[in-house]
Design a protein around this motif. Structure first.
Motif, PDB file in Angstrom:
ATOM      1  N   ASN A  81      12.097 -41.899  17.237  1.00  0.00           N
ATOM      2  CA  ASN A  81      12.074 -41.379  18.627  1.00  0.00           C
ATOM      3  C   ASN A  81      13.161 -41.496  19.281  1.00  0.00           C
ATOM      4  O   ASN A  81      13.413 -42.094  20.395  1.00  0.00           O
ATOM      5  N   ALA A  84      13.519 -40.068  23.146  1.00  0.00           N
ATOM      6  CA  ALA A  84      12.990 -41.077  24.290  1.00  0.00           C
ATOM      7  C   ALA A  84      13.578 -42.382  24.288  1.00  0.00           C
ATOM      8  O   ALA A  84      13.936 -43.268  25.299  1.00  0.00           O
ATOM      9  N   ARG A  85      14.006 -42.998  23.179  1.00  0.00           N
ATOM     10  CA  ARG A  85      14.426 -44.335  23.018  1.00  0.00           C
ATOM     11  C   ARG A  85      15.910 -44.191  23.814  1.00  0.00           C
ATOM     12  O   ARG A  85      16.423 -45.129  24.598  1.00  0.00           O
ATOM     13  N   ASN A  86      16.554 -43.065  23.629  1.00  0.00           N
ATOM     14  CA  ASN A  86      18.129 -43.101  24.045  1.00  0.00           C
ATOM     15  C   ASN A  86      17.696 -42.990  25.688  1.00  0.00           C
ATOM     16  O   ASN A  86      18.551 -43.303  26.530  1.00  0.00           O
ATOM     17  N   ARG A  87      16.755 -42.157  26.349  1.00  0.00           N
ATOM     18  CA  ARG A  87      16.521 -42.204  27.648  1.00  0.00           C
ATOM     19  C   ARG A  87      15.896 -43.283  28.147  1.00  0.00           C
ATOM     20  O   ARG A  87      16.518 -43.820  29.460  1.00  0.00           O
ATOM     21  N   GLU A  88      15.391 -44.177  27.418  1.00  0.00           N
ATOM     22  CA  GLU A  88      14.878 -45.715  27.862  1.00  0.00           C
ATOM     23  C   GLU A  88      16.319 -46.714  28.254  1.00  0.00           C
ATOM     24  O   GLU A  88      16.218 -47.114  29.151  1.00  0.00           O
ATOM     25  N   ILE A  89      17.068 -46.559  27.132  1.00  0.00           N
ATOM     26  CA  ILE A  89      18.431 -47.159  27.170  1.00  0.00           C
ATOM     27  C   ILE A  89      19.405 -46.754  28.207  1.00  0.00           C
ATOM     28  O   ILE A  89      20.135 -47.726  28.878  1.00  0.00           O
ATOM     29  N   GLY A  91      18.213 -45.225  31.202  1.00  0.00           N
ATOM     30  CA  GLY A  91      17.722 -45.588  32.461  1.00  0.00           C
ATOM     31  C   GLY A  91      17.455 -44.428  33.427  1.00  0.00           C
ATOM     32  O   GLY A  91      18.124 -43.266  32.863  1.00  0.00           O
ATOM     33  N   ALA A  99      15.910 -49.214  35.631  1.00  0.00           N
ATOM     34  CA  ALA A  99      15.543 -50.509  35.157  1.00  0.00           C
ATOM     35  C   ALA A  99      16.536 -51.376  34.983  1.00  0.00           C
ATOM     36  O   ALA A  99      17.678 -51.018  34.422  1.00  0.00           O
ATOM     37  N   THR A 102      19.475 -51.441  31.776  1.00  0.00           N
ATOM     38  CA  THR A 102      19.861 -50.222  31.136  1.00  0.00           C
ATOM     39  C   THR A 102      21.215 -49.809  31.637  1.00  0.00           C
ATOM     40  O   THR A 102      22.001 -50.270  32.462  1.00  0.00           O
ATOM     41  N   ASP A 120      16.672 -34.223  26.886  1.00  0.00           N
ATOM     42  CA  ASP A 120      15.400 -34.654  27.481  1.00  0.00           C
ATOM     43  C   ASP A 120      14.361 -34.184  26.747  1.00  0.00           C
ATOM     44  O   ASP A 120      12.832 -34.382  26.915  1.00  0.00           O
TER      45      ASP A 120
END
Ligand code: DAT
Ligand code: MG
Length: 140
Positions: A81, A84-89, A91, A99, A102, A120
């Motif tokens: 994933n 999505a993981r990159n976008r979580e990291i 922020g 968050a 991030t 995205d």
């Protein structure tokens, strides 16, 4: 979980402050792997085309000017994933909303000078990766 690839860019505000290694460590510590990476200067035409989806936005001219204001590091990350993981990291786009822990919360200077780009969607990741890298440059 699906193994994916995503395009990441370390933006000029971060290369200027010598943060490439610190940012890369965030991705690696989260389990993503680099399969390609290069430091380049975007031309105005490249930046305009890359961000063409935003061409009608009020901030487009400033965004392009910022993206060509210094070197960037374009990179391809791979993992479960990865989009999505990159976008979580990374922020949220605006560091004021990102968050704690991030990249943008810790390093971004403003909503514009926000240190990193990440694709995205898987569909856009494929387009953005092909924009900067030949298939032979992706080494998993
Ligand atoms: P993201 O980079 O989180 O995918 P985006 O695709 O909506 O965010 O916007 C692309 C970039 O444009 C973003 O990283 C920084 C800039 N930007 C977005 N909204 C902005 C705003 N309101 N003012 C100035 N720059 C903005
Ligand atoms: Mg975006």
């Amino acid at each position: 979980m699906a193994t994916e690839r995503t395009l990441s860019i370390i933006k000029p505000d971060a290369t200027r402050r010598n943060l490439t290694g610190k940012i890369n460590a965030r991705f690696e510590e989260a389990g993503l792997r680099f399969v390609a990476q290069k430091r380049i200067r975007l031309t105005k035409e490249q930046a305009e085309q890359f961000y063409s989806v935003h061409s009608e936005r009020s901030f487009f001219g400033e965004l392009v000017a910022f993206m060509i204001s210094g070197p960037v590091v374009v990179q391809v990350l791979e993992g479960d994933n990865a989009v999505a993981r990159n976008r979580e990291i990374m922020g949220a786009t605006n560091p004021a909303n990102a968050a704690p822990g991030t990249i943008r919360a810790d390093f971004a200077e403003s909503v514009e000078a926000n240190s990193v780009h990440g694709s995205d969607s898987a569909e856009n990741a494929a387009i953005e990766i092909a924009y900067f890298f030949a298939g032979t440059e992706l080494v998993g």
